[in-house]
Design a protein around this motif. Sequence first.
Motif, PDB file in Angstrom:
ATOM      1  N   ALA A 237       0.780  -1.021  -0.028  1.00  0.00           N
ATOM      2  CA  ALA A 237       0.046   0.036   0.032  1.00  0.00           C
ATOM      3  C   ALA A 237       0.732   1.372  -0.003  1.00  0.00           C
ATOM      4  N   PHE A 238       2.166   1.036   0.516  1.00  0.00           N
ATOM      5  CA  PHE A 238       2.731   2.504   0.753  1.00  0.00           C
ATOM      6  C   PHE A 238       3.412   2.631  -0.711  1.00  0.00           C
ATOM      7  N   ILE A 239       3.955   1.483  -1.345  1.00  0.00           N
ATOM      8  CA  ILE A 239       4.530   1.780  -2.376  1.00  0.00           C
ATOM      9  C   ILE A 239       3.654   2.194  -3.526  1.00  0.00           C
ATOM     10  N   ASP A 240       2.242   1.562  -3.358  1.00  0.00           N
ATOM     11  CA  ASP A 240       1.506   1.864  -4.332  1.00  0.00           C
ATOM     12  C   ASP A 240       1.011   3.566  -4.359  1.00  0.00           C
ATOM     13  N   ALA A 241       1.064   3.958  -3.043  1.00  0.00           N
ATOM     14  CA  ALA A 241       0.652   5.419  -2.853  1.00  0.00           C
ATOM     15  C   ALA A 241       1.824   6.477  -3.033  1.00  0.00           C
ATOM     16  N   ASN A 242       2.936   5.956  -3.058  1.00  0.00           N
ATOM     17  CA  ASN A 242       4.339   6.800  -3.099  1.00  0.00           C
ATOM     18  C   ASN A 242       5.171   5.995  -3.907  1.00  0.00           C
ATOM     19  N   PRO A 243       5.070   6.111  -5.327  1.00  0.00           N
ATOM     20  CA  PRO A 243       6.038   5.121  -6.188  1.00  0.00           C
ATOM     21  C   PRO A 243       7.097   6.255  -6.351  1.00  0.00           C
ATOM     22  N   ASN A 244       7.024   7.454  -6.438  1.00  0.00           N
ATOM     23  CA  ASN A 244       8.232   8.394  -6.765  1.00  0.00           C
ATOM     24  C   ASN A 244       8.906   8.615  -5.441  1.00  0.00           C
ATOM     25  N   THR A 245       8.266   8.543  -4.269  1.00  0.00           N
ATOM     26  CA  THR A 245       9.265   8.356  -2.830  1.00  0.00           C
ATOM     27  C   THR A 245       9.728   6.974  -2.870  1.00  0.00           C
ATOM     28  N   THR A 246       9.133   5.914  -3.326  1.00  0.00           N
ATOM     29  CA  THR A 246       9.940   4.399  -3.362  1.00  0.00           C
ATOM     30  C   THR A 246      11.095   4.579  -4.361  1.00  0.00           C
ATOM     31  N   GLN A 247      10.737   5.369  -5.427  1.00  0.00           N
ATOM     32  CA  GLN A 247      11.992   5.294  -6.400  1.00  0.00           C
ATOM     33  C   GLN A 247      13.185   6.203  -5.788  1.00  0.00           C
ATOM     34  N   ALA A 248      13.072   7.185  -5.108  1.00  0.00           N
ATOM     35  CA  ALA A 248      13.789   8.071  -4.387  1.00  0.00           C
ATOM     36  C   ALA A 248      14.752   7.475  -3.592  1.00  0.00           C
ATOM     37  N   LEU A 249      14.077   6.617  -2.699  1.00  0.00           N
ATOM     38  CA  LEU A 249      14.615   5.448  -1.611  1.00  0.00           C
ATOM     39  C   LEU A 249      15.719   4.661  -2.257  1.00  0.00           C
ATOM     40  N   ALA A 250      15.082   3.876  -3.387  1.00  0.00           N
ATOM     41  CA  ALA A 250      15.783   3.057  -4.332  1.00  0.00           C
ATOM     42  C   ALA A 250      17.089   3.729  -4.638  1.00  0.00           C
ATOM     43  N   ASN A 251      16.909   5.048  -5.453  1.00  0.00           N
ATOM     44  CA  ASN A 251      18.263   5.676  -5.825  1.00  0.00           C
ATOM     45  C   ASN A 251      19.216   5.915  -4.864  1.00  0.00           C
ATOM     46  N   ALA A 252      18.834   6.259  -3.918  1.00  0.00           N
ATOM     47  CA  ALA A 252      19.763   6.511  -2.798  1.00  0.00           C
ATOM     48  C   ALA A 252      20.498   5.117  -2.367  1.00  0.00           C
ATOM     49  N   LEU A 253      19.931   4.126  -2.212  1.00  0.00           N
ATOM     50  CA  LEU A 253      20.565   2.959  -1.709  1.00  0.00           C
ATOM     51  C   LEU A 253      21.375   2.313  -2.733  1.00  0.00           C
TER      52      LEU A 253
END
Length: 346
Positions: A237-253
């Motif tokens: 549900a978090f990923i579905d609601a926040n795909p760009n935020t999830t992408q930003a987290l993945a970018n940093a990691l």
Amino acid sequence: MTVTRRDLLKMAGAAGVMGMAPAIVRAQKLEKTKVQIAVGGKPLIYYLPLSIAEARGYFKDEGLDVSIADFAGGSKALQAVVGGSADVVSGAFEHTLAMQSKGQFYRAFALQGRAPMIGVGVSKKAMPGYKGPADLKGKKIGVTAPGSSTNMVVNFFLAKHGLKASDVSIIGVGAGAGAVTALRSGQIDAISNTDPVVSMLEMPGEIQIIVDTRTLKDTQAIFGGNMPAGCLYAPQAFIDANPNTTQALANALVRADKWIQKAGPDEIAKVVPESYLLGDPAVYKTAISKSLEGLSPDGLIPEDGAATALKALAAYQADFDAAKIDASKVWTNDFARRANEKYPNG
């Protein structure tokens, strides 16, 4: 003036790019800038990419304001997200499968470790005559926290050798200096932990290593395939609601993953907080060297990873029905792949 077909194509291309521009801006807008990440044992090398992303400012570069809450083990970190006090877990991959078996959907989206990097060792002082797994019967084994991946490796090892989890006593000892003290003081007879704790006890000859998943070869021999370990995972549900935020987290990691492989032990030891070194920089650097192969170079989850983790869970967890699990729903490489495209060189 004659307009050629090439001119028309050029104009169409320019119009297309101009038409896309607002969409690109929109795609980069973060749905959520403040993100709470829960982790179980932040100083462990198992979670090194998370610490590097924080220390080198990669989260900030993505427009994120990340706060990291540290818990005694991965199972405790997961509880924080389940309870709503954190958004994302920096934890063990197999927890996503365990949660699906309870009807809760979590998905891993960026990998920190491509091997569990967990070592199980018996105390040479408490068990000087250790000959094999049967000698663990009735013994106290220290793990980061009951239910965490350090516990899972112990249970898997026991099951593989015809023993039950109930044949031993599992004791939570945390992931830092307290874990080292627990073994040295005789509170536990054996320990399952990750580096630098394992190296801190192994190098002076205080433990005999009986399980080592710090290398890909040993991991594949023990688990029969690639066993993804530390990762960032979140409720679907978090990923579905926040795909760009999830992408930003993945970018940093992913940037952190790549930097670690280039930097090496000396540089890493300079960047992490001094407390991570447990008072001995040389041991910490050796621990990094031993675990480097187990750390992900690119954040991508191996294709066979979920199937390997599923088999491991089914082998040691009595009430776990692997047939009811859809392993494809617990991981995705979409975010990590885009992160690699954005930061090919880290």
